[in-house]
Enzyme design. Structure first.
Site, short mmCIF file in Angstrom:
data_model
loop_
_atom_site.label_atom_id
_atom_site.label_comp_id
_atom_site.label_asym_id
_atom_site.label_seq_id
_atom_site.Cartn_x
_atom_site.Cartn_y
_atom_site.Cartn_z
N GLU A 60 3.90 7.33 15.22
CA GLU A 60 4.75 6.20 14.88
C GLU A 60 6.22 6.62 14.86
O GLU A 60 7.09 5.87 15.33
CB GLU A 60 4.35 5.63 13.52
CG GLU A 60 3.04 4.87 13.54
CD GLU A 60 2.71 4.25 12.20
OE1 GLU A 60 2.10 3.16 12.19
OE2 GLU A 60 3.06 4.83 11.16
N ASN A 80 1.04 9.59 11.90
CA ASN A 80 2.37 9.30 11.36
C ASN A 80 3.45 9.77 12.33
O ASN A 80 4.46 9.09 12.53
CB ASN A 80 2.55 9.98 10.00
CG ASN A 80 1.60 9.44 8.95
OD1 ASN A 80 1.08 8.34 9.09
ND2 ASN A 80 1.37 10.20 7.91
N ASP A 104 6.51 1.95 13.37
CA ASP A 104 5.41 1.06 12.97
C ASP A 104 5.75 -0.39 13.30
O ASP A 104 4.91 -1.13 13.82
CB ASP A 104 5.14 1.21 11.47
CG ASP A 104 4.08 0.25 10.96
OD1 ASP A 104 2.90 0.44 11.30
OD2 ASP A 104 4.42 -0.69 10.24
N GLU A 133 9.14 6.73 11.12
CA GLU A 133 7.77 6.20 11.07
C GLU A 133 7.80 4.71 10.72
O GLU A 133 7.06 3.91 11.31
CB GLU A 133 6.97 6.97 10.02
CG GLU A 133 5.52 6.53 9.89
CD GLU A 133 4.82 7.22 8.73
OE1 GLU A 133 3.81 6.69 8.24
OE2 GLU A 133 5.30 8.30 8.30
#
Length: 260
Positions: free
Chosen positions: A135, A132, A67, A63
């Site tokens: 990502e 989440n 991101d 994640e």
């Protein structure tokens, strides 16, 4: 049919994670070279996976990587899509795309929630599991397919399919992007400081974040993610700037240059 796709389809006959393999292809348009990062991307921290060496792992590292890659690709995409728009516009538009609510909406539309292994109950403060996981999926695509294909996936499969950019730029900015744009306009520094973190009665993480404007404390707020805390603290800071004239003047006095 390209040779690589033919080989991937043959491999699909023997692969253990056939359902996940097909699911990833449907979402990304690519057959995974290595299914392991995708498998990990679907492991929520509430139900970690035990590795052969005994260590437990989940999708939080993926994640983190996803991101960063997502933010970079979106920034580049907007930079070329809007060549004559200023930095504040680009910053606020990127924030609208990568904000947790947007990613969660996309993750739900892709049905990521049905593939995520989680033990968390459904409630408002843990409802970002799909965002989440999205990502983390971006991070998995990056590791498995490389930057070029990951960039194509983000632009063509996420941005262009799930956002109407003409409508997006007309919508109200989120609180954090509005505050950042205000600080850029008036040449005031802004910092987000993690003041505290703890778990609530249901073992959910809680974060308290403070907003510092020009070295002056502006506000703080809590959230069930750092981004949620940032949003809540930013809203309080904007309200204070609007309602407290003395505070606003103190912050503006810290400007390093003349406002633009």
């Amino acid at each position: 049919m390209p040779l690589s796709n033919a080989i991937s389809r043959i491999r699909l006959l023997f692969i253990k994670d056939k359902e996940l393999y097909v699911f990833i292809h449907r979402i990304t348009g690519y057959y995974p070279h290595d299914i392991r990062p995708y498998r990990l991307a679907m492991i929520h921290r509430s139900r970690p996976m035990r590795l052969a060496d005994g260590h437990r792992c989940n999708n939080e590292r993926l994640e983190f990587l996803g991101d960063a890659v997502l933010s970079n690709v979106v920034a580049e995409f907007l930079y070329h899509t809007y060549p004559h728009r200023h930095e504040g516009f680009l910053t606020s538009t990127r924030a609208k795309i990568v904000q947790r609510e947007s990613l969660n909406r996309i993750g739900n539309s892709l049905h990521l929630d049905s593939h995520v292994h989680s033990m968390m109950r459904s409630s408002s403060h843990n409802s970002y599991i799909s965002g989440n996981a999205l990502e983390a999926l971006v991070g998995a695509v990056y590791l498995d397919q490389g930057y070029k294909r990951c960039r194509s996936f983000i632009i063509n499969r996420l941005i262009k399919k799930h956002f109407d950019l003409n409508e997006l730029v007309k919508t109200e900015q989120n609180f954090k992007s509005r505050l950042i744009e205000w600080t850029q306009k008036y040449r005031v520094t802004i910092e987000y400081e993690l003041v505290d973190s703890y778990t609530d009665a249901d073992k959910n993480p809680v974060f308290r974040t403070a907003v510092i404007l020009g070295g002056i404390f502006a506000s703080d707020a809590v959230g069930y993610s750092k981004k949620e805390a940032h949003q809540a603290a930013s809203k309080k800071a904007l309200d204070r700037l609007k309602q407290d004239q003395q505070f606003c003047e103190q912050v503006l006095a810290t400007a390093t240059e003349q406002p633009v």
